[in-house]
Enzyme design. Structure first.
Site, PDB file in Angstrom:
ATOM      1  CG  HIS A 197      -0.283  -0.194   2.502  1.00  0.00           C
ATOM      2  ND1 HIS A 197       0.123  -1.431   2.940  1.00  0.00           N
ATOM      3  CD2 HIS A 197       0.076   0.685   3.475  1.00  0.00           C
ATOM      4  CE1 HIS A 197       0.695  -1.309   4.125  1.00  0.00           C
ATOM      5  NE2 HIS A 197       0.698  -0.036   4.463  1.00  0.00           N
ATOM      6  CG  HIS A 215       0.921   5.219   4.226  1.00  0.00           C
ATOM      7  ND1 HIS A 215       0.090   5.163   5.314  1.00  0.00           N
ATOM      8  CD2 HIS A 215       1.654   4.077   4.275  1.00  0.00           C
ATOM      9  CE1 HIS A 215       0.316   4.048   5.999  1.00  0.00           C
ATOM     10  NE2 HIS A 215       1.265   3.370   5.382  1.00  0.00           N
TER      11      HIS A 215
HETATM   12  P1  5GP Z   1       1.802   0.332   7.374  1.00  0.00           P
HETATM   13  O1  5GP Z   1       2.255   0.623   8.775  1.00  0.00           O
HETATM   14  O2  5GP Z   1       1.711  -1.164   7.105  1.00  0.00           O
HETATM   15  O3  5GP Z   1       2.566   1.066   6.322  1.00  0.00           O
HETATM   16  O4  5GP Z   1       0.341   0.936   7.286  1.00  0.00           O
HETATM   17  C1  5GP Z   1      -0.825   0.229   7.537  1.00  0.00           C
HETATM   18  C2  5GP Z   1      -1.927   1.245   7.659  1.00  0.00           C
HETATM   19  O5  5GP Z   1      -3.175   0.576   7.532  1.00  0.00           O
HETATM   20  C3  5GP Z   1      -1.954   1.953   9.024  1.00  0.00           C
HETATM   21  O6  5GP Z   1      -1.816   3.356   8.818  1.00  0.00           O
HETATM   22  C4  5GP Z   1      -3.297   1.576   9.618  1.00  0.00           C
HETATM   23  O7  5GP Z   1      -3.896   2.640  10.304  1.00  0.00           O
HETATM   24  C5  5GP Z   1      -4.103   1.163   8.391  1.00  0.00           C
HETATM   25  N1  5GP Z   1      -5.103   0.146   8.658  1.00  0.00           N
HETATM   26  C6  5GP Z   1      -4.931  -1.011   9.356  1.00  0.00           C
HETATM   27  N2  5GP Z   1      -6.080  -1.715   9.397  1.00  0.00           N
HETATM   28  C7  5GP Z   1      -6.987  -0.983   8.700  1.00  0.00           C
HETATM   29  C8  5GP Z   1      -8.372  -1.188   8.408  1.00  0.00           C
HETATM   30  O8  5GP Z   1      -9.001  -2.182   8.786  1.00  0.00           O
HETATM   31  N3  5GP Z   1      -8.989  -0.234   7.664  1.00  0.00           N
HETATM   32  C9  5GP Z   1      -8.336   0.899   7.224  1.00  0.00           C
HETATM   33  N4  5GP Z   1      -9.035   1.771   6.518  1.00  0.00           N
HETATM   34  N5  5GP Z   1      -7.030   1.114   7.488  1.00  0.00           N
HETATM   35  C10 5GP Z   1      -6.377   0.199   8.221  1.00  0.00           C
END
Ligand code: 5GP
Ligand code: ZN
Length: 138
Positions: free
Chosen positions: A101, A103
């Protein structure tokens, strides 16, 4: 992990709700449930790729193209003052959901995440820098 137990795959399939701001055949873009700022969104490829190492080059390219379009659109709508694109890979780099993903983080003057990307620099000698540079030449 494969796509079966993946929370983002479940969101993409509509099994878990999410606030979706854009969708096409290849991507879904949702608002982050724990936003770093107003409008914080995530570009999700519909295909399950764990990270930058797994994602196909063409899909990664189209994700970046979409990021460009959305950054402009979101900046117009939100009147934000700047924008971060962040993409984490592996736990050590802060990845918590193992479905690629990107951001999209609108930034506002005075927002509470001023140090989102601030890091303490490491020191290398000029010789070490040359070795690193030589080893990384493509
Ligand atoms: P990472 O730390 O892996 O780069 O980012 C994962 C992101 O996914 C985090 O910012 C977290 O808030 C978001 N996230 C985790 N679970 C969910 C969810 O169930 N729904 C949504 N909309 N975002 C999520
Ligand atoms: Zn997935």
């Amino acid at each position: 992990m494969n796509g079966q137990d993946c929370i983002f795959c479940k969101i993409i399939k509509g099994e878990i709700p999410a606030n979706t701001i854009y969708e096409d055949g290849e991507f879904k873009v949702i608002l982050d449930v724990n936003p770093a700022s107003k409008g914080h969104a995530l570009i999700l490829p519909k295909e399950h790729y764990a990270d930058i190492y797994e994602i196909e080059e063409d899909v990664a390219g189209r994700a970046m193209k979409l990021a460009k379009k959305l950054a402009c659109h979101m900046t117009n709508v939100l009147s934000c003052d700047g924008f971060n694109l962040i993409q984490n890979n592996h736990e050590v780099a802060g990845q918590t959901v193992f479905h690629f993903h990107l951001h999209l983080i609108p930034r506002y003057v005075g927002d509470k995440n001023a140090d989102l990307l601030r890091y303490t620099s490491e020191t290398f000698t000029p010789e070490e820098m040359k070795v690193i540079c030589d080893s990384l030449k493509l």
